[in-house]
Design a protein around this motif. Structure first.
Motif, PDB file in Angstrom:
ATOM      1  N   SER A 193       5.944   6.910  -9.356  1.00  0.00           N
ATOM      2  CA  SER A 193       4.819   6.296  -8.639  1.00  0.00           C
ATOM      3  C   SER A 193       4.778   6.904  -7.240  1.00  0.00           C
ATOM      4  CB  SER A 193       5.011   4.771  -8.529  1.00  0.00           C
ATOM      5  OG  SER A 193       6.086   4.477  -7.663  1.00  0.00           O
ATOM      6  N   GLY A 194       3.721   6.596  -6.511  1.00  0.00           N
ATOM      7  CA  GLY A 194       3.645   7.075  -5.131  1.00  0.00           C
ATOM      8  C   GLY A 194       4.799   6.528  -4.308  1.00  0.00           C
ATOM      9  N   MET A 195       5.075   5.238  -4.461  1.00  0.00           N
ATOM     10  CA  MET A 195       6.194   4.644  -3.725  1.00  0.00           C
ATOM     11  C   MET A 195       7.522   5.241  -4.179  1.00  0.00           C
ATOM     12  SD  MET A 195       4.952   2.775  -1.437  1.00  0.00           S
ATOM     13  CE  MET A 195       6.325   1.819  -0.809  1.00  0.00           C
TER      14      MET A 195
ATOM     15  N   ILE B 129       7.632   8.301  -1.987  1.00  0.00           N
ATOM     16  CA  ILE B 129       7.681   8.066  -0.538  1.00  0.00           C
ATOM     17  C   ILE B 129       9.036   7.486  -0.104  1.00  0.00           C
ATOM     18  CG2 ILE B 129       6.694   6.650   1.332  1.00  0.00           C
ATOM     19  CD1 ILE B 129       3.968   6.874  -0.216  1.00  0.00           C
TER      20      ILE B 129
ATOM     21  N   TYR C  56      -0.863   2.526   4.021  1.00  0.00           N
ATOM     22  CA  TYR C  56      -0.856   1.687   2.822  1.00  0.00           C
ATOM     23  C   TYR C  56       0.139   0.530   2.996  1.00  0.00           C
ATOM     24  CZ  TYR C  56       0.612   0.254  -1.809  1.00  0.00           C
ATOM     25  OH  TYR C  56       0.972  -0.501  -2.886  1.00  0.00           O
TER      26      TYR C  56
ATOM     27  N   GLU D  65      -0.627   8.990   7.324  1.00  0.00           N
ATOM     28  CA  GLU D  65      -1.553   9.377   6.264  1.00  0.00           C
ATOM     29  C   GLU D  65      -2.654  10.209   6.917  1.00  0.00           C
ATOM     30  OE1 GLU D  65      -2.652   5.554   4.578  1.00  0.00           O
ATOM     31  OE2 GLU D  65      -0.624   5.219   3.828  1.00  0.00           O
TER      32      GLU D  65
ATOM     33  N   ASN E 272      -5.168   4.374   5.015  1.00  0.00           N
ATOM     34  CA  ASN E 272      -5.531   3.280   4.123  1.00  0.00           C
ATOM     35  C   ASN E 272      -5.325   1.967   4.877  1.00  0.00           C
ATOM     36  OD1 ASN E 272      -5.845   1.474   2.060  1.00  0.00           O
ATOM     37  ND2 ASN E 272      -4.231   2.272   0.760  1.00  0.00           N
TER      38      ASN E 272
ATOM     39  N   ASP F 108       1.264  11.551   4.065  1.00  0.00           N
ATOM     40  CA  ASP F 108       0.755  11.040   2.795  1.00  0.00           C
ATOM     41  C   ASP F 108      -0.702  11.488   2.678  1.00  0.00           C
ATOM     42  OD1 ASP F 108      -0.437   9.491   0.808  1.00  0.00           O
ATOM     43  OD2 ASP F 108       0.775   7.712   1.234  1.00  0.00           O
TER      44      ASP F 108
ATOM     45  N   THR G 186      -2.724  11.106  -0.009  1.00  0.00           N
ATOM     46  CA  THR G 186      -3.322  10.468  -1.194  1.00  0.00           C
ATOM     47  C   THR G 186      -4.838  10.361  -1.125  1.00  0.00           C
ATOM     48  OG1 THR G 186      -1.313   9.191  -1.560  1.00  0.00           O
ATOM     49  CG2 THR G 186      -3.308   8.316  -2.552  1.00  0.00           C
TER      50      THR G 186
ATOM     51  N   SER H 260       0.345   9.654  -3.866  1.00  0.00           N
ATOM     52  CA  SER H 260       0.322   8.798  -5.030  1.00  0.00           C
ATOM     53  C   SER H 260      -0.598   9.499  -6.015  1.00  0.00           C
ATOM     54  CB  SER H 260      -0.236   7.410  -4.681  1.00  0.00           C
ATOM     55  OG  SER H 260      -0.540   6.728  -5.883  1.00  0.00           O
TER      56      SER H 260
ATOM     57  N   THR I 208      -1.320   8.385  -8.781  1.00  0.00           N
ATOM     58  CA  THR I 208      -2.028   7.278  -9.438  1.00  0.00           C
ATOM     59  C   THR I 208      -3.521   7.294  -9.119  1.00  0.00           C
ATOM     60  OG1 THR I 208       0.002   6.067  -8.881  1.00  0.00           O
ATOM     61  CG2 THR I 208      -1.814   4.770  -9.765  1.00  0.00           C
ATOM     62  N   LYS I 209      -3.892   7.942  -8.012  1.00  0.00           N
ATOM     63  CA  LYS I 209      -5.248   7.819  -7.468  1.00  0.00           C
ATOM     64  C   LYS I 209      -6.122   9.010  -7.893  1.00  0.00           C
ATOM     65  CE  LYS I 209      -3.367   4.232  -5.908  1.00  0.00           C
ATOM     66  NZ  LYS I 209      -2.447   4.232  -4.804  1.00  0.00           N
TER      67      LYS I 209
ATOM     68  N   MET J 170       0.738   5.619 -13.384  1.00  0.00           N
ATOM     69  CA  MET J 170       1.284   5.722 -12.044  1.00  0.00           C
ATOM     70  C   MET J 170       1.898   7.121 -11.902  1.00  0.00           C
ATOM     71  SD  MET J 170       1.059   2.493 -11.043  1.00  0.00           S
ATOM     72  CE  MET J 170       1.932   2.650  -9.506  1.00  0.00           C
TER      73      MET J 170
HETATM   74  C1  LIG Z   1      -2.216   5.985   0.682  1.00  0.00           C
HETATM   75  C2  LIG Z   1      -1.298   5.465  -0.386  1.00  0.00           C
HETATM   76  N1  LIG Z   1      -0.040   5.919  -0.452  1.00  0.00           N
HETATM   77  C3  LIG Z   1       0.825   5.475  -1.373  1.00  0.00           C
HETATM   78  C4  LIG Z   1       0.468   4.518  -2.303  1.00  0.00           C
HETATM   79  C5  LIG Z   1       1.477   4.040  -3.291  1.00  0.00           C
HETATM   80  O1  LIG Z   1       1.297   4.652  -4.517  1.00  0.00           O
HETATM   81  P1  LIG Z   1       1.711   3.997  -5.927  1.00  0.00           P
HETATM   82  O2  LIG Z   1       0.897   2.748  -6.059  1.00  0.00           O
HETATM   83  O3  LIG Z   1       1.388   5.075  -6.901  1.00  0.00           O
HETATM   84  O4  LIG Z   1       3.173   3.698  -5.837  1.00  0.00           O
HETATM   85  C6  LIG Z   1      -0.827   4.013  -2.288  1.00  0.00           C
HETATM   86  C7  LIG Z   1      -1.211   2.995  -3.276  1.00  0.00           C
HETATM   87  O5  LIG Z   1      -2.146   2.270  -3.147  1.00  0.00           O
HETATM   88  C8  LIG Z   1      -1.736   4.493  -1.302  1.00  0.00           C
HETATM   89  O6  LIG Z   1      -2.994   4.038  -1.227  1.00  0.00           O
END
Ligand SMILES: Cc1ncc(COP(=O)(O)O)c(C=O)c1O
Length: 399
Positions: A82-84, A87, A108, A151, A155, A180, A182, A201, A203-204, A213
């Protein structure tokens, strides 16, 4: 020569194990060694090209990682579940007890919560700053500071970080700049502007079909090796590894990213201009009224536009909720978090994706109750969408 991230994706060439146009998927969690000596060497990190166990990496994960590294122009990359999952280990790899982080205050909510509530338990402190004020960023640096985190497009407030200027500050003080990206894949290439590490991430937008994810850390070979190290690598030890089947499907979706980003951006600009002309408080980096508009223009790979994210402030949470429910009823999109889907997604970040940020801090950073965050979809007829959205806004009394 100008860096062209979509060409980097186009130029990837695969001959699968059986000559397939897609790489064969490696559906194994463990790998055989022809000799015990090679197994030993691999654990020591000395057997290039050998796989040991899928938490470490897999052939499918390497294909995706290399595609993302090509897109960002970094030496290599490591994908995560996943993004987290990308990160958090990266931050932990750079910092230990006693260290200090400087982070943008508009990020985020999950990353914010990690830095605000979780890392202090390990003796790592973070100063949250207005990242658009470079003097404030530099003044926050202490002898303990290790990284600057931000970022590109934040976000949910869509603030624009001056990556080249932040990179200069980071270099001057011997810090790492982690970015970041994303919200702005292809549009901004942070590593080309001087960032040390680029995170996403997946996921987006990059996956773009809201069915999985994923995350990635793009950086130097040295960093990625350290993250995967069996003895002290945060990716290897914390275990948020991506599954090979998912890596293969994300790689395939990446091939249309440039077409999707152009359409997301086209549609978002169209709506942002209309909403602003209607008198709504609209934030979109493509609008001249956006304080970061000129900066964004100076950083962007122009053909991909200003991205698919915009916000509108409709005055109160009640109005925001009423409008979002009506728009969903009229099939204009979904009342859902996340971004990058083919349909528009909308949510009120103050009570959802940024709810981890305490209310008084939300007020201070300008995150108001009535703010709706839109991830604009791939609608073929955006004028039709606008007409229907406007009708909803009139019906709930926002216009
Ligand atoms: C800018 C940004 N970074 C990181 C994340 C985290 O990613 P993930 O939900 O895939 O863990 C998000 C998720 O909403 C995000 O918007």
């Amino acid at each position: 020569m100008k860096f062209k991230p979509a060409d980097k994706i186009q130029d990837l060439q695969y001959f699968g194990e059986f000559g397939g146009v897609n790489p064969s998927i490696s559906d194994s969690s463990t790998y055989t060694f022809l000799s015990a000596k090679t197994m030993f060497d691999t654990f020591e990190g000395n057997a290039e090209g050998c796989y040991l166990y899928s938490r470490h990496t897999t052939p499918s994960n390497l294909y995706l990682g290399e595609a993302l590294a090509a897109m960002e122009g970094t030496e290599t990359a490591n994908v995560a579940a996943s993004g987290m999952g990308a990160i958090t280990p990266t931050i932990l790899q750079f910092c230990q007890a006693g260290d200090h982080i400087i982070s943008s205050r508009t990020i985020y909510g999950g990353t914010y919560a990690f830095l605000k509530n979780f890392t202090p338990r390990m003796g790592i402190d973070t100063s949250f700053v207005d990242i658009t004020k470079l003097d404030v960023v530099e003044a926050a640096i202490t002898s303990k500071t290790k990284i600057i985190f931000c970022e590109c497009v934040s976000n949910p407030l869509l603030e624009i970080a001056d990556i080249a200027a932040l990179a200069k500050i980071a270099k001057k003080h011997g810090l790492q700049l982690l970015v970041d990206n994303t919200f702005s894949p292809l549009t901004i290439s942070p590593a080309k502007l001087g960032a040390d590490v680029v995170l996403h991430s997946l996921t987006k937008f990059i996956n773009g079909s809201s069915d999985t994810m994923g995350g990635v850390v793009c950086g130097s070979q040295e960093l990625i090796d350290s993250l995967r190290n069996v003895n002290d690598g945060a990716c290897m030890l914390l275990g948020a590894s991506m599954d090979s089947l998912r890596a293969a499907s994300i790689l395939k979706n990446m091939r249309t990213l440039h077409i999707r980003m152009k359409q997301h951006s086209h549609n978002a600009l169209f709506l942002a201009e209309k909403f602003e002309a209607d008198g709504l408080k609209t934030v979109y980096p493509g609008l001249k009224s956006h304080p970061g508009h000129t900066l964004y223009k100076s950083m962007m790979n122009e053909e991909y536009g200003f991205g698919g994210m915009l916000t509108v402030d409709v005055g109160s949470l009640e109005k925001a909720n009423e409008l979002m429910e009506l728009m969903q009823q009229r099939n204009l999109g979904y009342l859902a978090v996340s971004l990058g889907f083919y349909k528009t997604l909308f949510s009120a970040p103050g009570t959802s994706t940024s709810s981890e940020i305490p209310e008084e801090e939300q007020v201070e950073m300008g995150l108001t109750d009535g703010l709706i965050r839109f991830s604009i979809g791939l609608d073929n007829d955006i004028a039709r969408t606008y007409k229907m959205m406007r009708q909803c806004m009139v019906e709930v009394g926002v216009l």
